[in-house]
Scaffold this active site. Sequence first.
Site, mmCIF file in Angstrom:
data_model
loop_
_atom_site.group_PDB
_atom_site.id
_atom_site.type_symbol
_atom_site.label_atom_id
_atom_site.label_comp_id
_atom_site.label_asym_id
_atom_site.label_seq_id
_atom_site.Cartn_x
_atom_site.Cartn_y
_atom_site.Cartn_z
ATOM 1 N N GLU A 166 51.312 92.396 1.835
ATOM 2 C CA GLU A 166 50.534 92.141 3.044
ATOM 3 C C GLU A 166 49.384 91.141 2.873
ATOM 4 O OE1 GLU A 166 49.667 95.828 4.992
ATOM 5 O OE2 GLU A 166 51.775 96.068 5.435
ATOM 6 N N GLU A 355 58.245 98.815 3.947
ATOM 7 C CA GLU A 355 57.437 99.939 4.435
ATOM 8 C C GLU A 355 57.785 100.240 5.894
ATOM 9 O OE1 GLU A 355 53.154 99.820 3.976
ATOM 10 O OE2 GLU A 355 53.358 98.829 2.030
HETATM 11 C C1 LIG Z 1 50.139 98.117 10.606
HETATM 12 O O1 LIG Z 1 50.474 98.742 9.400
HETATM 13 C C2 LIG Z 1 50.376 97.930 8.237
HETATM 14 O O2 LIG Z 1 51.412 97.013 8.167
HETATM 15 C C3 LIG Z 1 50.365 98.829 7.039
HETATM 16 C C4 LIG Z 1 50.438 100.198 7.012
HETATM 17 N N1 LIG Z 1 50.322 100.564 5.697
HETATM 18 C C5 LIG Z 1 50.173 99.429 4.952
HETATM 19 N N2 LIG Z 1 50.245 98.378 5.779
HETATM 20 C C6 LIG Z 1 49.891 99.393 3.483
HETATM 21 O O3 LIG Z 1 50.798 98.533 2.811
HETATM 22 C C7 LIG Z 1 49.883 100.782 2.886
HETATM 23 O O4 LIG Z 1 49.150 100.723 1.676
HETATM 24 C C8 LIG Z 1 49.306 101.790 3.889
HETATM 25 O O5 LIG Z 1 49.102 103.061 3.310
HETATM 26 C C9 LIG Z 1 50.289 101.890 5.069
HETATM 27 C C10 LIG Z 1 49.912 102.957 6.086
HETATM 28 O O6 LIG Z 1 48.737 102.587 6.722
#
Ligand SMILES: CO[C@H](O)c1c[n+]2c([nH]1)[C@H](O)[C@@H](O)[C@H](O)[C@H]2CO
Length: 450
Positions: A166, A355
């Site tokens: 991300e 994810e």
């Molecule tokens: C809009 O959601 C994001 O793409 C996102 C959500 N999440 C994430 N990125 C992260 O990559 C994780 O570390 C978070 O724990 C997980 C849950 O919040």
Amino acid sequence: MSIHKFPQDFKWGVATASYQIEGAYNEDGRGMSIWDTFAHTPGKVKNGDNGNVACDSYHRVEEDVQLLKDLGVKVYRFSVSWPRVLPSGRGEVNQAGLDYYHRLVDALVANGIEPFCTLYHWDLPQALQDEGGWGSRGTIDAFAEYAELMFNEFKGKIKHWITFNEPWCMAFLSNYLGVHAPGNKDLQLAIDVSHHLLVAHGKAVKRFRELGIPGEIGIAPNTAWAVPYRNTEEDIEACLRIYGWSGDWYLDPIYFGEYPKFMLEWYEKLGYKPPVVAGDMDIIRQPIDFIGINYYTSSMNRYNPGEAGGMLSSEAVSLGVAKTDIGWEIYAEGLYQLLRYTADKYGNPNLYITENGACYNDGLEQGGRIHDQRRIDYLAMHLIQASRAIEDGINLKGYMEWSLMDNFEWAEGYGMRFGLVHVDYDTLVRTKKDSYYWYKGVISRNWFER
Ligand SMILES: CO[C@H](O)c1c[n+]2c([nH]1)[C@H](O)[C@@H](O)[C@H](O)[C@H]2CO
């Protein structure tokens, strides 16, 4: 009811990240990360929570791998704590840190589970932050050296690599919106960070190829899908800026060797531009083997040049659908649209959903069960869209559910639970939720009925 099937070689998995599960923040030579600093700063994380102990996975390799084995996953996506292997970010290696990841990887391989390694999931060594962090070009080569260390150390054992989790969160959530570590609020800095991490990504991919490391390498942008409020050019462009911000801004330089023109022009109108140095774009555009898609939710956006529209003049309005316990709207159709857009724009590359999951804070009930039916419903709705995408010819190769277990949810602390497995943070006892058993059935059959 319909049957939703998946290809025989579909890579079913789950995902976690180092700072969110490992704990042992000051043990066996680990250096401090920016998330240790941020979480230890009062007011940054809800309830003053931090990752000092987290799920204590550092001391529970066998227990966690048993959970993965019982689940029947083909792959396990985890991340490496850079400061655990290089306490100062570069130079002296912490052998105890490497040994931990060898224990984990060896246990996975011994149980027929493919390791899927994220090199960077936000825990930058504090020592590098002290030298400017991702805002400094010096961190580019530090990352390339760290990546080379990991490639050589795990050559032949780890065959799936992700450079960055991300980039938008690393750059804009962390350095423009100030919500994540290190907590800056500077738009030019966020644009600088984006560029430097892209160059670092390119250098790491280049070394991966030069070293002849067997396997595949990619990147996992967080891709916020947006639906136009009205079918007008203004609202559609407002949506393109939302996606352009988090997706195109990173994938266009990698696939086309240039930033998306419409976003460059938007930033330049505001007085900002990326700090491109001669040769950077050629480094960034190293061919990659897959794109990791992190999808949770979508938004509905409309053009608004006023304050409500923010820097992008794009205001989010409600989709009018149900929300998970973290307040994100549930819009499974957005996953299909995102996969379709990505496949159409970048030449139908191999994709993994790296994810997808839901926050529901269901607790232990009598008899020790956790009835998280809402999570099962969320996963089913999104897997239907994943199956639909495959049927439509999109090269979706796998799905990694977020997350194996409840864990440290960044600025939300431990109050938001995404796990298939419940974690009691006082005792660290793991308890499989109903969704764990449902997902286990989907994996074992490779289809499900809904
Ligand atoms: C809009 O959601 C994001 O793409 C996102 C959500 N999440 C994430 N990125 C992260 O990559 C994780 O570390 C978070 O724990 C997980 C849950 O919040």
